[in-house]
Design an enzyme around this catalytic site. Structure first.
Site, PDB file in Angstrom:
ATOM      1  N   VAL A  39       0.848  -1.202   0.000  1.00  0.00           N
ATOM      2  CA  VAL A  39       0.000   0.000   0.000  1.00  0.00           C
ATOM      3  C   VAL A  39       0.879   1.246   0.000  1.00  0.00           C
ATOM      4  O   VAL A  39       1.868   1.320   0.739  1.00  0.00           O
ATOM      5  CB  VAL A  39      -0.925   0.009   1.228  1.00  0.00           C
ATOM      6  CG1 VAL A  39      -1.776   1.270   1.256  1.00  0.00           C
ATOM      7  CG2 VAL A  39      -1.810  -1.231   1.244  1.00  0.00           C
ATOM      8  N   SER A  40       0.519   2.240  -0.798  1.00  0.00           N
ATOM      9  CA  SER A  40       1.177   3.540  -0.841  1.00  0.00           C
ATOM     10  C   SER A  40       2.647   3.362  -1.236  1.00  0.00           C
ATOM     11  O   SER A  40       2.933   2.835  -2.312  1.00  0.00           O
ATOM     12  CB  SER A  40       0.994   4.278   0.485  1.00  0.00           C
ATOM     13  OG  SER A  40       1.376   5.627   0.356  1.00  0.00           O
ATOM     14  N   MET A  41       3.608   3.749  -0.401  1.00  0.00           N
ATOM     15  CA  MET A  41       5.007   3.500  -0.738  1.00  0.00           C
ATOM     16  C   MET A  41       5.269   2.008  -0.906  1.00  0.00           C
ATOM     17  O   MET A  41       6.215   1.601  -1.589  1.00  0.00           O
ATOM     18  CB  MET A  41       5.929   4.093   0.330  1.00  0.00           C
ATOM     19  CG  MET A  41       7.415   3.967   0.031  1.00  0.00           C
ATOM     20  SD  MET A  41       8.392   4.752   1.336  1.00  0.00           S
ATOM     21  CE  MET A  41      10.015   4.060   1.007  1.00  0.00           C
ATOM     22  N   VAL A  71      -0.865  -0.942  -4.604  1.00  0.00           N
ATOM     23  CA  VAL A  71      -1.962  -0.003  -4.326  1.00  0.00           C
ATOM     24  C   VAL A  71      -1.390   1.266  -3.683  1.00  0.00           C
ATOM     25  O   VAL A  71      -1.182   1.321  -2.508  1.00  0.00           O
ATOM     26  CB  VAL A  71      -2.993  -0.629  -3.345  1.00  0.00           C
ATOM     27  CG1 VAL A  71      -4.192   0.280  -3.179  1.00  0.00           C
ATOM     28  CG2 VAL A  71      -3.420  -2.016  -3.784  1.00  0.00           C
TER      29      VAL A  71
END
Length: 406
Positions: free
Chosen positions: A231-233, A254
């Site tokens: 997720v994210s980074m 994501v």
């Protein structure tokens, strides 16, 4: 999406929307989030901490009373919300140096989550994953106690999220769909950073390989159907790991990222080669002053640089930006990924616009680009506000991908 609160501070609004998004899986209540936000002074980190702590303390106190009175479901639900509110309370306290209050709020978040985890059936099991000369904290979610081999999703967060928060971002949703889930914090993420001093590392395969080793020892894990979601980074960390760890049956980013160095150099004048030289230089006072000016005028830059110094283990804004240069899938790394890969993209991403498409274009494995829009309520970075929608699409893709490979 037009801000409902904090109209002049996009970072405060995004973090409020993030908490609202966790309503979908029991991590918040709308009125609790709004009433807390209305008490906060926009842009004031201290006010943010004080008001979220007040809400978290109240909700956790009610959960503790419910547990003492034998109301296990009420206690579980209250502990989940309190855990998320404590997480939010300490969000803006990181930097160089950190506000000393951050450890207390983080520890309360973990304690409340573990109290809730013990009240699920089957229980959500806290685990310690062997890693180098220490361990990484996580949670193992089982569909049931039968020991039946099931597909298993390994999940980790990114720059600022916790393993506990992943409960609301797909972990319990995976259990509903027949998946075991192993959620964990790696180096640089809250557990290892708070208590072991471990900072992020770009060679994430050296994190994921021992996690896969551990997953293969767990009861009920089908070792042929282990997938990884970041997720994210985590959208660059997980692909980096998958480029070298080929036991994975599927990969989900994501949202997808390709090169954090692009973020580091975008506000530095001149060609990239010169920008990189300045970022890594022993001295660059004009650039140092420019970073300080950016932090003073831009709430996203202020938070990102402060938090970035903390999670990268560096002591200046320029050193943080220089650290980003090492996080890239360029140079043929993305092309080494072999497993089917889902790259998610958000229409109005305020952090990494355009990077999912770059990752997708460089993949040579079976690949899918999944766009989420503002009209759907899912246009923000990692789709807060549309958790049920985004998680359904992601798991449907995983269902179909693993079925096709069977």
């Amino acid at each position: 999406m037009k801000p409902l609160l904090f109209p002049n501070n996009v970072q405060f609004w995004y973090e409020t929307l993030r908490s609202m998004s966790h309503i979908a899986y029991g991590g918040a209540d709308f009125g609790e989030v709004v009433s807390t936000g209305e008490r906060i002074t926009e842009g004031d980190y201290d006010s943010w901490y004080v008001e979220w702590m007040a809400t978290a303390d109240r909700v956790s106190g009610e959960a503790q009373k419910a547990l003492a009175d034998g109301h296990r479901v009420s206690a579980r639900d209250g502990f989940l919300r309190a855990s998320n509110y404590y997480r939010s309370a300490e969000f803006f306290l990181h930097g160089h140096p950190c506000d000393p209050r951050h450890d207390h709020a983080y520890d309360r978040s973990v304690a409340c989550f573990k109290a809730a985890a013990a009240l699920f059936t089957p229980v959500i099991e806290p685990v310690e994953i062997p890693y180098e000369d220490t361990t990484l904290p996580g949670y193992f979610y089982r569909v049931d106690d039968s020991g039946t081999p099931r597909p298993t999703l390994i999940m980790h967060n990114g720059f600022d999220g916790t393993a506990e928060e992943l409960h609301f971002f797909g972990a319990i949703a995976g259990v509903e769909r027949g998946y075991n889930v192993l959620a964990f914090d790696g180096p640089g993420m809250p557990g290892p950073r708070h208590h072991q001093g471990l900072v992020f590392r770009p060679d994430w395969e050296n994190v994921i390989t021992p996690v896969v080793d551990f997953a293969e020892t767990l009861p009920g894990v089908d070792v042929r159907r282990i997938a990884l979601l970041g997720v994210s980074m985590g959208g660059i960390l997980a692909p980096r790991a998958a480029a070298f760890e080929h036991r994975l049956a599927a990969l989900i980013a994501v949202d997808g990222l390709y090169d954090l160095g692009q973020i580091a150099v975008r506000n530095v004048p001149g060609p990239r080669e010169e920008a990189e030289r300045l970022l890594r230089a022993a001295s660059a006072p004009e650039l140092d002053a420019a970073f300080e000016q950016a932090m003073a005028g831009d709430p996203i830059a202020r938070w990102a640089i402060n938090h970035g110094m903390y999670v990268m283990g560096v002591d200046t804004p320029r050193a943080f930006n220089a650290s980003y240069l090492d996080y890239t899938l360029a140079g043929g790394i993305a092309e080494r990924i072999q497993c089917p890969t889902l790259v998610c993209d958000a229409e109005e991403d305020i952090f990494f616009k355009g990077q999912p498409e770059q990752l997708y274009d460089h993949l040579t494995c079976p690949k899918t680009l999944m766009a989420f829009t503002t009209e759907e309520g899912a246009g923000a970075h990692c789709h807060p506000g549309a958790m049920r929608l985004s998680i359904a699409r992601i798991y449907d893709w995983l269902d179909d991908t693993l079925a096709a490979a069977a």
